[in-house]
Enzyme design. Structure first.
Site, PDB file in Angstrom:
ATOM      1  N   GLU A  72      -4.568  -6.268   0.957  1.00 54.58           N
ATOM      2  CA  GLU A  72      -5.578  -7.259   1.367  1.00 54.58           C
ATOM      3  C   GLU A  72      -5.601  -8.459   0.415  1.00 54.58           C
ATOM      4  O   GLU A  72      -5.838  -9.592   0.837  1.00 54.58           O
ATOM      5  CB  GLU A  72      -6.960  -6.609   1.440  1.00 54.58           C
ATOM      6  CG  GLU A  72      -7.067  -5.446   2.413  1.00 54.58           C
ATOM      7  CD  GLU A  72      -6.689  -5.814   3.836  1.00 54.58           C
ATOM      8  OE1 GLU A  72      -6.830  -6.999   4.196  1.00 54.58           O
ATOM      9  OE2 GLU A  72      -6.249  -4.925   4.579  1.00 54.58           O
ATOM     10  N   ASP A  91       0.401  -9.740   8.208  1.00 52.77           N
ATOM     11  CA  ASP A  91       0.877  -8.376   8.445  1.00 52.77           C
ATOM     12  C   ASP A  91       2.282  -8.382   9.038  1.00 52.77           C
ATOM     13  O   ASP A  91       2.647  -9.268   9.826  1.00 52.77           O
ATOM     14  CB  ASP A  91      -0.069  -7.636   9.400  1.00 52.77           C
ATOM     15  CG  ASP A  91      -1.382  -7.279   8.736  1.00 52.77           C
ATOM     16  OD1 ASP A  91      -1.352  -6.922   7.542  1.00 52.77           O
ATOM     17  OD2 ASP A  91      -2.428  -7.347   9.399  1.00 52.77           O
TER      18      ASP A  91
END
Length: 908
Positions: free
Chosen positions: A165, A175
């Site tokens: 994160e 991602d």
């Protein structure tokens, strides 16, 4: 775990108008996080006040970030680690010798911990609303994720999750997996898993167990229910942005290991660059070197902080300039509303006035009742001085003197500074302000305010407002209404539902409606203000038709305000108000409506808006964002409009969009965005955002992507050209291009950019294709050009569709990528827009289409066409047979009747 749905019915948001101020992005992004000597200092983790007290939560946050620090250090090749961390403890938790808050607020946290769960339960996420390589807004964890050890089986160790994160938040990478497209066909016509790196191993699993990969292709492209199960033991070391839970994964994908073919957000947003390439280009890496030696860095040092008593001091200009344009009256009206309705119970409030010197008008007084509020209102300044000189530093120093009497320091206090003066010496007390631990919110009145006033707010994390000298502007009240305690408790904060003003001619009326949905209604207040003559005639109707008259309002003739507080919880539905100007002269009338959440079980709809930067040089645009949510759930399909008002020009309305095009990088994430570049003159610009939503339109997204009124200035420094501006704005980059093969053709879909960024419409498109991904990425200009002469760009934001036959363009020679054969009919497509002055956008994301169908795996679309043709053929044959039978039968019957008739005639 099941997700907890506390959002309530979206249909209740019927045309609710929410007004928001635009806040500079550095207040939220990692402004407090500094990298020094390879270590991050100032990282702020904030626990939401709704989270129940749990000391294990604090311990696990410490453990997570400590583990993350060492993992990050190794993953970045000994480049960075976490050194100093602050954890903001909610004021709702018991005091436990925590350090006192200075300028830290929940609203400015880099990491937040809440009890709000999304559709995927406890998934951690980072709210990213900007492009590749740009910082995100915050990281979100649920408290259950941090205390429930059973969840680590699926997510992996918490420290690894934090690093995943952190890379989103700090470095703007994305991602490398894709839940919507878990498989794809590569350049060698093989079925591959969307992953990075490609060295991560596993097996395909169909409904009945392991299966050959080609069996996964039977419906559209891939069979629903087909999965790829990863081996628990791996040799692959990358990538953290794909699957940090694998024990072997210890690094980010590099140019060597990156999978450019995978249809994931990293490739789409970062133009096929690897995560490590993006990270290596960041400011963090450009200004640091790897640490020598083999020793690990020291573990992070944690500081637990908690807010003490809420302390606010109004620091108000009373110089002679405040007599201009009814500034003092508008200040009195807004300050009275703030003291009577906005500032929270139990807050200590003091009042200072200043011209060339500061004067204490009210020592700190705690608000425990309406009488306390009225007492403070009585201390507001009522006249201006004859002196034009202002000394902002003198006013602030008196403010510090007042607040320090409570606890000996100004830590955690708030100064609301209102001034119209041109004080050139404001920078003299900057060091004093910084060391005070106080937050300065600045409100600039008129165009003559010193340019660097906002530096005080910038350096202390305060808000900045600009109030133009316009009689029908409600911006002063909007500014005071926006200032909250910053605790993050949206159930206690005021939501502004209406703010409007109008110059009414004699015997004309201002009529409008305000809708309260069932998530708000407590402490609902209607405020009416006027500038000249006496009060207007007021009529207010609730949803049941009950009427409130002017005598139901509390009127203050001296301040020219009328206020109505609805007892209990206001009825949800449509409220209608009418103001009649019964006087014989023009009357400036304004209305403000605010409310609070009706229940702690249902979060209200909120809007948080901010800008990319609060100052710019022409022709650099400013990007405006509005984060529209109900709890953590994005509100989709809303109508979001920003109104931009220069100091001395007509306002400009600008629609914001959540369409994944232009300034908006991700579609349907609840963040509405737009470029603004129509700067008329140098100076401050005020911006207000209106949000409305119709209940007839589906609008609440039960997945996590990543109202109030206020003004923030955007200072345009040096260089807005006089006269007609040259065209310096190209179309914006297309970021949502995708390709679909239909029989022998390829259809492209994308969102149209504009003539200038995301406004207007482009002049033409340039579409190029290649059989080589590397070629089109590195040398777009020499890829094969597609004929687009019949493709006319539409208005920005419109969905574009274009179909072409790749056979017309791909039969010629074209360089093949390594390992790809001439029989491979995989193509790569990219596009850029061109405006009428030949300014070109950046090249779009690269879409891909496979023209080759693997053996024994005819897609269902093709089979459906064959079946359909067969069925139609069969139906046609049956129809012909039936028709033949019917015709034959009719002929025979006619012949029989004729024979009978003939025989009958003979008998006669």
């Amino acid at each position: 775990m099941p997700h907890r749905d506390n959002v309530g019915p979206l249909g209740s948001l019927k045309f609710v108008t929410l007004l928001v101020a635009l806040i500079p992005e550095f207040l939220f992004l990692g402004a407090g996080v500094q990298l020094q000597d390879n270590g991050y200092d100032g990282l702020l983790v904030a626990i939401n006040p709704q989270v129940s007290e749990d000391q294990n939560l604090i311990a696990n946050i410490k453990e997570m970030i400590t583990e993350a620090s060492f993992y990050l250090f190794n993953a970045t090749k000994r480049r960075v680690f976490f050194r100093n961390i602050k954890i903001l403890i909610p004021a709702t938790w018991k005091a436990n010798n925590y350090n006192k808050v200075k300028q830290e607020l929940y609203e400015k946290a880099n990491v937040i911990v809440t009890d709000w769960y999304g559709v995927h339960g406890d998934d951690p996420y980072t709210l990213q609303y900007r492009g590749c390589g740009k910082e995100g807004k915050y990281i979100h964890f649920t408290s259950n994720f941090l205390v429930n050890d059973d969840l680590t089986a699926g997510y992996g160790p918490r420290g690894r999750v934090f690093v995943h994160e952190w890379a989103h938040l700090r470095w703007g990478v994305f991602d490398e997996y894709n839940d919507e497209k878990p498989f794809y066909i590569n350049g060698q016509n093989q079925i591959k898993v969307t992953r990075c790196s490609s060295d991560i191993t596993g097996i395909f699993v169909c409904e009945k167990g392991p299966c050959p990969q080609e069996n996964c292709i039977i419906s559209k492209l891939f069979k629903e229910g087909c999965m790829f199960i990863y081996n628990s033991t791996q040799n692959a070391t990358a990538s953290i942005m794909f699957m940090q839970s694998l024990s072997s994964v210890v690094e980010f994908c590099t140019a060597h290991t990156h999978n450019q073919e995978a249809p994931n957000l990293q490739n789409q947003m970062c133009s096929l660059r690897s995560a490590w390439d993006v990270i290596a280009d960041s400011a963090d890496f450009n200004h640091s070197c790897a640490m020598n030696g083999t020793e690990l860095p020291p573990p992070p040092v944690f500081s637990l902080i908690q807010a003490g008593d809420k302390v606010v001091c109004l620091v108000l200009d009373v110089s002679s300039k405040m007599a201009e344009a009814d500034r003092l009256l508008r200040l009195q009206q807004a300050a009275e509303f703030y003291l009577m309705q906005i500032v929270e119970i139990h807050t200590f409030v003091g009042i200072i006035s200043f011209n060339s010197k500061g004067e204490i008008r009210a020592q700190l007084h705690q608000i425990n009742s309406d009488d306390d509020r009225k007492l403070l209102v009585s201390h507001l300044p009522t006249t201006v001085s004859a002196e034009a000189e202002t000394s902002i530093c003198s006013g602030l120093k008196k403010g510090f003197e007042v607040v320090e009497k409570l606890n000996g320091k100004a830590y955690g206090s708030v100064m609301i500074l209102v001034t119209s003066g041109n004080d050139e010496h404001v920078g003299n007390c900057l060091l004093t302000v910084l060391s005070s631990g106080s937050t300065i919110h600045s409100i600039a009145l008129g165009s003559s305010v010193v340019e660097n006033l906002e530096e005080l707010s910038h350096h202390t994390g305060g808000l900045k407002f600009f109030v133009p000298d316009k009689s029908n502007s409600n911006s002063m009240t909007d500014a005071f209404s926006r200032i909250s305690s910053g605790t993050g408790d949206i159930f206690q904060q005021r939501i502004q539902l209406e703010s409007t003003g109008e110059n009414l001619k004699p015997h004309h009326q201002l009529k409008n409606t305000v809708t309260l949905d069932n998530s708000v209604g407590n402490d609902t207040t209607f405020l009416v203000t006027w500038q000249t003559s006496g009060p207007p005639e007021i009529a207010l109707f609730d949803p049941n038709g009950r009427k409130y008259y002017a005598n139901n309002f509390t009127t203050n003739p001296a301040l020219q305000t009328a206020r109505l507080c609805i007892p209990g919880t206001a009825k949800p539905g449509l409220w209608t108000y009418t103001l009649n100007n019964t006087h014989h002269s023009l009357q400036a009338l304004k209305v403000t409506v605010t409310s609070r959440a009706s229940s702690s079980a249902m979060p209200p709809a909120t809007v948080e808006a901010f800008v990319e930067r609060d100052s710019t040089h022409f022709p650099q645009p400013v990007m405006i964002y509005a984060n529209v949510r109900k709890g953590i759930y994005p509100i989709l399909n809303a109508t979001v409009t920003a109104t931009i008002e220069p100091e001395a020009a007509d306002p400009i309305a600008l629609d914001l969009f959540d369409n994944g095009a232009g300034a908006d990088i991700i579609k349907n994430d609840g963040i509405y965005s737009r470029y603004f570049f129509s700067f008329a003159v140098n100076g401050r610009y005020s911006l207000k955002v209106h949000v409305s939503h119709s209940p007839s339109i589906s609008g609440l997204a039960y997945s996590i992507p990543g109202s109030r009124a206020m003004y923030v200035p955007g200072y345009i420094a040096n260089g807005v050209p006089a006269g007609p501006h040259p065209d310096v704005f190209p179309p914006c980059k297309i970021t949502d291009l995708h390709a679909v093969k239909v029989e022998e053709e390829v259809t492209l879909f994308w969102t149209a950019p504009g003539e200038d960024y995301d406004q207007g419409h482009a002049n033409s498109y340039e579409i190029r294709i290649s059989k080589s991904l590397q070629n089109i990425q590195d040398d777009f200009n020499n890829a094969i050009l597609v004929n687009t002469s019949k493709l006319n760009p539409q208005q920005a934001g419109t969905k574009e569709v274009f179909t072409f036959s790749p056979k017309l363009f791909t039969n010629g020679p074209d360089h093949q990528p390594d390992g790809e054969t001439q029989e491979s009919h995989r193509i790569y497509v990219a596009i850029r827009a061109i405006d009428r002055n030949s300014l070109k956008s950046a090249v779009s994301n690269i879409a891909q289409a496979s023209l080759f169908i693997p053996p024994n795996s005819v897609p269902i679309l093709v089979r459906d066409n064959l079946i359909l043709k067969g069925v139609l053929t069969a139906v046609g044959l049956i129809g012909i047979i039936c028709l033949t039978i019917v015709v034959t039968h009719c002929i025979l019957n006619r012949k029989k009747r004729a024979d009978k008739k003939k025989n009958g005639t003979k008998l006669i």
